[in-house]
Each structure stands twice: as C-alpha cells, then as structure tokens.
Design an enzyme around this catalytic site. Structure first.
Site, PDB file in Angstrom:
ATOM      1  N   ARG A  30     -14.229  -4.173 -15.089  1.00  0.00           N
ATOM      2  CA  ARG A  30     -15.634  -4.471 -14.816  1.00  0.00           C
ATOM      3  C   ARG A  30     -16.563  -3.782 -15.817  1.00  0.00           C
ATOM      4  O   ARG A  30     -17.598  -4.323 -16.200  1.00  0.00           O
ATOM      5  CB  ARG A  30     -15.967  -4.010 -13.387  1.00  0.00           C
ATOM      6  N   SER A 133       4.853   4.278  -4.472  1.00  0.00           N
ATOM      7  CA  SER A 133       4.682   4.099  -5.917  1.00  0.00           C
ATOM      8  C   SER A 133       3.469   4.865  -6.410  1.00  0.00           C
ATOM      9  O   SER A 133       2.343   4.555  -6.025  1.00  0.00           O
ATOM     10  CB  SER A 133       4.524   2.611  -6.243  1.00  0.00           C
ATOM     11  N   LYS A 186      -0.288   5.773   6.372  1.00  0.00           N
ATOM     12  CA  LYS A 186       0.412   6.879   5.692  1.00  0.00           C
ATOM     13  C   LYS A 186      -0.559   7.733   4.897  1.00  0.00           C
ATOM     14  O   LYS A 186      -0.330   8.939   4.714  1.00  0.00           O
ATOM     15  CB  LYS A 186       1.530   6.323   4.810  1.00  0.00           C
ATOM     16  N   THR A 243       3.945   9.838  -0.176  1.00  0.00           N
ATOM     17  CA  THR A 243       2.541  10.244  -0.161  1.00  0.00           C
ATOM     18  C   THR A 243       2.342  11.606   0.493  1.00  0.00           C
ATOM     19  O   THR A 243       1.422  12.335   0.139  1.00  0.00           O
ATOM     20  CB  THR A 243       1.691   9.182   0.559  1.00  0.00           C
ATOM     21  N   SER A 249      -0.049  12.737  -5.110  1.00  0.00           N
ATOM     22  CA  SER A 249      -0.748  12.080  -4.005  1.00  0.00           C
ATOM     23  C   SER A 249      -2.195  12.561  -3.895  1.00  0.00           C
ATOM     24  O   SER A 249      -2.453  13.749  -3.654  1.00  0.00           O
ATOM     25  CB  SER A 249      -0.017  12.355  -2.683  1.00  0.00           C
ATOM     26  N   ASN A 251      -4.310  11.679  -1.518  1.00  0.00           N
ATOM     27  CA  ASN A 251      -4.616  11.968  -0.121  1.00  0.00           C
ATOM     28  C   ASN A 251      -4.061  13.326   0.305  1.00  0.00           C
ATOM     29  O   ASN A 251      -4.710  14.071   1.048  1.00  0.00           O
ATOM     30  CB  ASN A 251      -4.072  10.845   0.765  1.00  0.00           C
ATOM     31  N   GLU A 276      -7.958   6.647  -0.260  1.00  0.00           N
ATOM     32  CA  GLU A 276      -8.185   5.671   0.799  1.00  0.00           C
ATOM     33  C   GLU A 276      -7.987   6.245   2.204  1.00  0.00           C
ATOM     34  O   GLU A 276      -8.460   5.682   3.185  1.00  0.00           O
ATOM     35  CB  GLU A 276      -7.258   4.462   0.607  1.00  0.00           C
TER      36      GLU A 276
END
Length: 326
Positions: A30, A133, A186, A243, A249, A251, A276
């Site tokens: 973008r 992944s 997760k 994760t 990770s 998160n 997320e």
C-alpha cells in the site's frame, strides 16, 4: 500459478518469497515508499531485513495490476485491514479465488475472518492459510507445515497441491471454523504464557497454561461448530505450541512486557508489528461469555490487557480456582 500477495508486512513478504521460487508472484504494498525501498534493495527492510527476494518476485503498488490475470490472491493484511481489502477485491476481481492469512476476531464485532469474508464477498471461492509459522523462518526457507482450510474440499485440495513444495508443506482441511479459531485463540494464550515466563513461574506453569489453553480453544471452537480433531493438528496444537514458546512470537512478547509492568500502549509502540492477541482477547472473552463457555485463562488475559487486574494477581486468581475434573 500466477499469484498476487496483497500486503507487504512480514507474513505477506515471507509467503511471496516462498512461492516465488515456483510461481509467478507479485507482492502488493500500500505504501509507495515501502514498495520503492523493497524494489531497490530486493528485500523488505522494514519487516524482514536480510531476507533477499527471488529475482522473479515483482513489487507493485497498483492493486489492479497486481490482480490482473492471476489465478489466486493471498490476502496478507492484518485482520483490521481485511474488510477494506476485500471491498477493493470485490470491485476489481469479484470472482477471483483467494486465501486470507490473518488470525483473530474483528474488533468490536467478534467476527472470525470467514464471517467478514461472507459479509463482503458472499459465496466466494476462498479459504484460510494458517498454522505454526514464523514469517522469518518461512522467508529463510526453513521447514514449515501449515494448513489450508476451506469449506470447498475440492478447492482446498487443489490449492494445497499447487502451493505445496520445497520446505513449505501444506495440508488441506475442510474445517474452516476450527482452523480460524485455533489461529485466533492461541494468540491470547501466548500472551498468558509470556506473562507466566516473565514472572518466572517456571516450566511446570508454562506446560499447564498451554495444556489448559488447548482445552479453552477446543471449547470455544466446538461451540462455534468446529471439529475437535482440528485442534489436535497444525492449526490447533501446532500453532499453540509455537506461539507460546517461540522467541519470535509477538504475542508472547506482549505477555513478557506486561509482566515487566509496562503499559500496553508502550508495548504496542515497542513491538512495531501487530499483535493480534490483544484485540482477540477481548473479543473471545466477550463471545465466550455470550455462549456461556468457561475460559478462565482468556478472561484473565483480557482483564490484564484492560488494566482491571495486574499480571501477578491474574495468576493468583487462576491458581485459587476450585479443583475441576479434567
């Protein structure tokens, strides 16, 4: 195949690199400055530095050009960007088969990605690409196995077969809801595990969180119509383990920083990437309450993120719960 990867973040870039060795791939960005930097340096300096692009990988900011004549689009925007990207796709290439690679629940509405897709695109030929992944490892060509889930079994099988190859193994699955739930919840549990590790609670506690977290994922998924066996595979247990334990990770990193006492806005700025699990925690907790599903770890994470409780107090509350039958 001719493939357009829409979204030049870490994951979109990694997929474009992985597929460009065997397919004609264009990567749409973008941001014009970002695209120009990638075209000049032949890598993604913002999100995946030192991961060189294959010579055949094309970079563009022209969405119509990226989608012209392609066989498949892969939507690699974060979940917050899925709906606006779908709206553009509907105008430019309404019948083009596509996959999405985001994970989570839409903020404010609690919709899984396939529900957002249905609202915008109707009965489209589409599916999700998900599983354990890290983008950096995929971009470096390290062995990875993921799930391609779609309600259209023939589409899932054919697309998985076409994309499968090299060090990226792709397994077809028909449980779209289960694959999405595994990928969404997760991330919440990875925040919990990061808090656990950040507080120095030990490996026993980490194992307990991951195991009981899988129970929460399964409860939530089955209530939404998913199949239990999906959560024993790549999109469930596989993604959860990676994760919750992997140093890459985002998160888990959120949880570690929360345990240090850092404020969530500061953590978000420090990451520089989307985590997320932060919006997902609130949405999963809300939907679980509406469905009458017990998800104590998820509720604890949501409470910490909202500032209603400290990380250590959340752990104490979890440990003080009455004993249950496993």
């Amino acid at each position: 195949m001719r493939i357009a990867v829409l979204g030049a973040g870490a994951w979109g870039t990694a997929l474009a690199i992985a597929f460009a060795g065997r397919h004609a791939v264009s990567l749409w960005a973008r941001d014009a400055k970002h695209a120009d930097a990638m075209a000049r340096q032949r890598e993604n300096p913002r999100y995946l530095p030192a991961c060189p692009f294959p010579d055949a990988l094309q970079i563009t900011t022209d969405l119509k050009a990226a989608l012209a004549g392609v066989d498949l689009a892969i939507l690699a925007a974060p979940l917050a960007g899925l709906r606006p990207l779908l709206q553009q796709l509907k105008i430019i290439a309404p019948t083009l088969p596509f996959l999405w690679a985001c994970k989570g629940l839409e903020a404010g509405r609690g919709l899984l990605p396939h529900q957002v897709v249905a609202e915008v695109m109707g009965d489209a030929v589409c599916g999700v690409l998900t599983g354990p992944s890290f983008a950096l490892e995929v971009a470096r060509g390290l062995p990875t196995a993921v799930t391609l889930a779609a309600t259209d079994a023939a589409f899932a099988e054919a697309t998985a077969q076409n994309l499968h190859g090299g060090n990226l193994r792709i397994y077809a699955n028909e449980d779209l809801i289960g694959a999405e739930v595994g990928g969404a919840v997760k991330n919440v549990l990875a925040i919990a595990t990061g808090i656990c590790d950040g507080l120095g609670l030990g490996l026993n506690a980490r194992a307990a969180l991951i195991t009981r977290g899988l129970v929460e994922i399964t409860r939530f998924g089955e209530a939404l119509g998913a199949r239990r066996e999906t959560f024993m595979g790549l999109a469930g247990m596989g993604d959860l383990i990676l994760t919750c334990t992997g140093e890459l990770s985002r998160n888990r990193r959120v949880g570690l920083l929360l345990a240090e006492g850092k404020a969530l806005p500061d953590i978000t700025r420090e990451l520089g990437h989307v985590a997320e699990g932060v919006p997902a925690a609130r949405e999963v907790a809300r939907r679980a309450a509406e469905l009458g599903i017990e998800m104590p770890i998820t509720w604890a994470v949501a409470a910490v993120l909202d500032g209603r409780i400290t990380p250590r107090a959340a752990v104490e509350q979890l440990m003080a719960r009455d004993p249950k039958h496993e």
